[in-house]
Motif scaffolding. Structure first.
Motif, PDB file in Angstrom:
ATOM      1  N   MET A   1       0.853  -1.171   0.000  1.00  0.00           N
ATOM      2  CA  MET A   1       0.000   0.000   0.000  1.00  0.00           C
ATOM      3  C   MET A   1       0.897   1.232   0.000  1.00  0.00           C
ATOM      4  N   ASN A   2       0.588   2.174  -0.878  1.00  0.00           N
ATOM      5  CA  ASN A   2       1.380   3.402  -0.914  1.00  0.00           C
ATOM      6  C   ASN A   2       0.741   4.478  -0.034  1.00  0.00           C
ATOM      7  N   ILE A   3       1.438   5.576   0.117  1.00  0.00           N
ATOM      8  CA  ILE A   3       1.011   6.634   1.039  1.00  0.00           C
ATOM      9  C   ILE A   3      -0.297   7.285   0.580  1.00  0.00           C
ATOM     10  N   ASP A   4      -0.466   7.476  -0.724  1.00  0.00           N
ATOM     11  CA  ASP A   4      -1.702   8.096  -1.221  1.00  0.00           C
ATOM     12  C   ASP A   4      -2.916   7.218  -0.928  1.00  0.00           C
ATOM     13  N   LYS A   5      -2.785   5.924  -1.127  1.00  0.00           N
ATOM     14  CA  LYS A   5      -3.882   4.998  -0.840  1.00  0.00           C
ATOM     15  C   LYS A   5      -4.186   4.979   0.656  1.00  0.00           C
ATOM     16  N   TRP A   6      -3.136   5.045   1.498  1.00  0.00           N
ATOM     17  CA  TRP A   6      -3.336   5.086   2.950  1.00  0.00           C
ATOM     18  C   TRP A   6      -4.117   6.338   3.352  1.00  0.00           C
ATOM     19  N   LYS A   7      -3.797   7.468   2.756  1.00  0.00           N
ATOM     20  CA  LYS A   7      -4.526   8.708   3.070  1.00  0.00           C
ATOM     21  C   LYS A   7      -6.003   8.592   2.693  1.00  0.00           C
ATOM     22  N   ASP A   8      -6.289   7.925   1.572  1.00  0.00           N
ATOM     23  CA  ASP A   8      -7.681   7.713   1.167  1.00  0.00           C
ATOM     24  C   ASP A   8      -8.409   6.813   2.161  1.00  0.00           C
ATOM     25  N   GLY A  32      11.861   5.619  10.167  1.00  0.00           N
ATOM     26  CA  GLY A  32      10.518   5.667   9.633  1.00  0.00           C
ATOM     27  C   GLY A  32       9.498   6.216  10.596  1.00  0.00           C
ATOM     28  N   ILE A  33       8.235   6.126  10.171  1.00  0.00           N
ATOM     29  CA  ILE A  33       7.115   6.589  10.974  1.00  0.00           C
ATOM     30  C   ILE A  33       6.054   5.489  11.029  1.00  0.00           C
ATOM     31  N   LYS A  34       5.240   5.534  12.085  1.00  0.00           N
ATOM     32  CA  LYS A  34       4.097   4.638  12.224  1.00  0.00           C
ATOM     33  C   LYS A  34       2.871   5.489  12.496  1.00  0.00           C
ATOM     34  N   GLU A  35       1.850   5.329  11.678  1.00  0.00           N
ATOM     35  CA  GLU A  35       0.581   6.009  11.886  1.00  0.00           C
ATOM     36  C   GLU A  35      -0.430   4.970  12.361  1.00  0.00           C
ATOM     37  N   THR A  36      -1.123   5.291  13.445  1.00  0.00           N
ATOM     38  CA  THR A  36      -2.093   4.367  14.024  1.00  0.00           C
ATOM     39  C   THR A  36      -3.441   5.057  14.127  1.00  0.00           C
ATOM     40  N   ILE A  37      -4.487   4.322  13.764  1.00  0.00           N
ATOM     41  CA  ILE A  37      -5.851   4.825  13.917  1.00  0.00           C
ATOM     42  C   ILE A  37      -6.695   3.696  14.518  1.00  0.00           C
ATOM     43  N   GLU A  38      -7.435   4.017  15.580  1.00  0.00           N
ATOM     44  CA  GLU A  38      -8.332   3.073  16.239  1.00  0.00           C
ATOM     45  C   GLU A  38      -9.756   3.587  16.059  1.00  0.00           C
ATOM     46  N   VAL A  49      -2.414  -0.019  11.594  1.00  0.00           N
ATOM     47  CA  VAL A  49      -1.080   0.551  11.785  1.00  0.00           C
ATOM     48  C   VAL A  49      -0.384   0.567  10.426  1.00  0.00           C
ATOM     49  N   PHE A  50      -0.075   1.768   9.934  1.00  0.00           N
ATOM     50  CA  PHE A  50       0.633   1.950   8.667  1.00  0.00           C
ATOM     51  C   PHE A  50       2.059   2.362   8.970  1.00  0.00           C
ATOM     52  N   SER A  51       3.031   1.603   8.463  1.00  0.00           N
ATOM     53  CA  SER A  51       4.447   1.893   8.691  1.00  0.00           C
ATOM     54  C   SER A  51       5.109   2.279   7.372  1.00  0.00           C
ATOM     55  N   SER A  52       5.898   3.324   7.412  1.00  0.00           N
ATOM     56  CA  SER A  52       6.668   3.762   6.257  1.00  0.00           C
ATOM     57  C   SER A  52       8.114   3.965   6.712  1.00  0.00           C
ATOM     58  N   ARG A  53       9.037   3.223   6.082  1.00  0.00           N
ATOM     59  CA  ARG A  53      10.450   3.287   6.467  1.00  0.00           C
ATOM     60  C   ARG A  53      11.314   3.466   5.230  1.00  0.00           C
ATOM     61  N   GLU A  81      13.891   5.857  -1.751  1.00  0.00           N
ATOM     62  CA  GLU A  81      12.908   4.780  -1.755  1.00  0.00           C
ATOM     63  C   GLU A  81      12.421   4.448  -0.350  1.00  0.00           C
ATOM     64  N   LYS A  82      11.141   4.093  -0.250  1.00  0.00           N
ATOM     65  CA  LYS A  82      10.511   3.758   1.025  1.00  0.00           C
ATOM     66  C   LYS A  82       9.846   2.387   0.916  1.00  0.00           C
ATOM     67  N   THR A  83       9.709   1.717   2.056  1.00  0.00           N
ATOM     68  CA  THR A  83       8.910   0.496   2.139  1.00  0.00           C
ATOM     69  C   THR A  83       7.736   0.780   3.056  1.00  0.00           C
ATOM     70  N   ASN A  84       6.565   0.303   2.675  1.00  0.00           N
ATOM     71  CA  ASN A  84       5.348   0.551   3.426  1.00  0.00           C
ATOM     72  C   ASN A  84       4.697  -0.769   3.801  1.00  0.00           C
TER      73      ASN A  84
END
Length: 109
Positions: A1-8, A32-38, A49-53, A81-84
């Protein structure tokens, strides 16, 4: 999953479900960063949990064959380059349980 799809996906969750908690963590060790939504969804209390490193390009191990010597590992990270990754958790009996996501390959008929 890429960052744009995660934002959607995140925008869809915020607009359609009750968000309990939402936060972002920075992890300097993994670059990297970790975004979490509950949120409360159709399956009950759910956490995404979306991770981008930064992508690891090379791994170099420094060691010696002497007894008692230490070992250190140096990583070389990509600047561009990033891994998600995306992980889903479900709240079951007072604990978060990871949901196995199985992806079917796309076949044309």
């Amino acid at each position: 999953m890429n960052i744009d799809k995660w934002k959607d996906v995140k925008a869809n969750i915020v607009s359609n479900f009750e968000v309990i908690n939402q936060y972002e963590e920075s992890d300097e060790d993994s670059h990297g960063i970790k975004e979490t939504i509950e949120f409360n969804g159709p399956l009950g209390k759910t956490r995404l949990v979306f991770s981008s490193r930064d992508m690891i390009l090379d791994k170099h191990t420094n060691y010696s064959n002497r007894i008692g010597s230490g070992v250190s590992v140096e990583y070389k990270y990509s600047d561009t380059e990033k891994t998600n990754s995306l992980k889903a958790f479900k709240f079951v009996d007072g604990d978060w349980e990871e949901v196995e996501m199985q992806f079917q390959p796309f076949t044309q008929y």
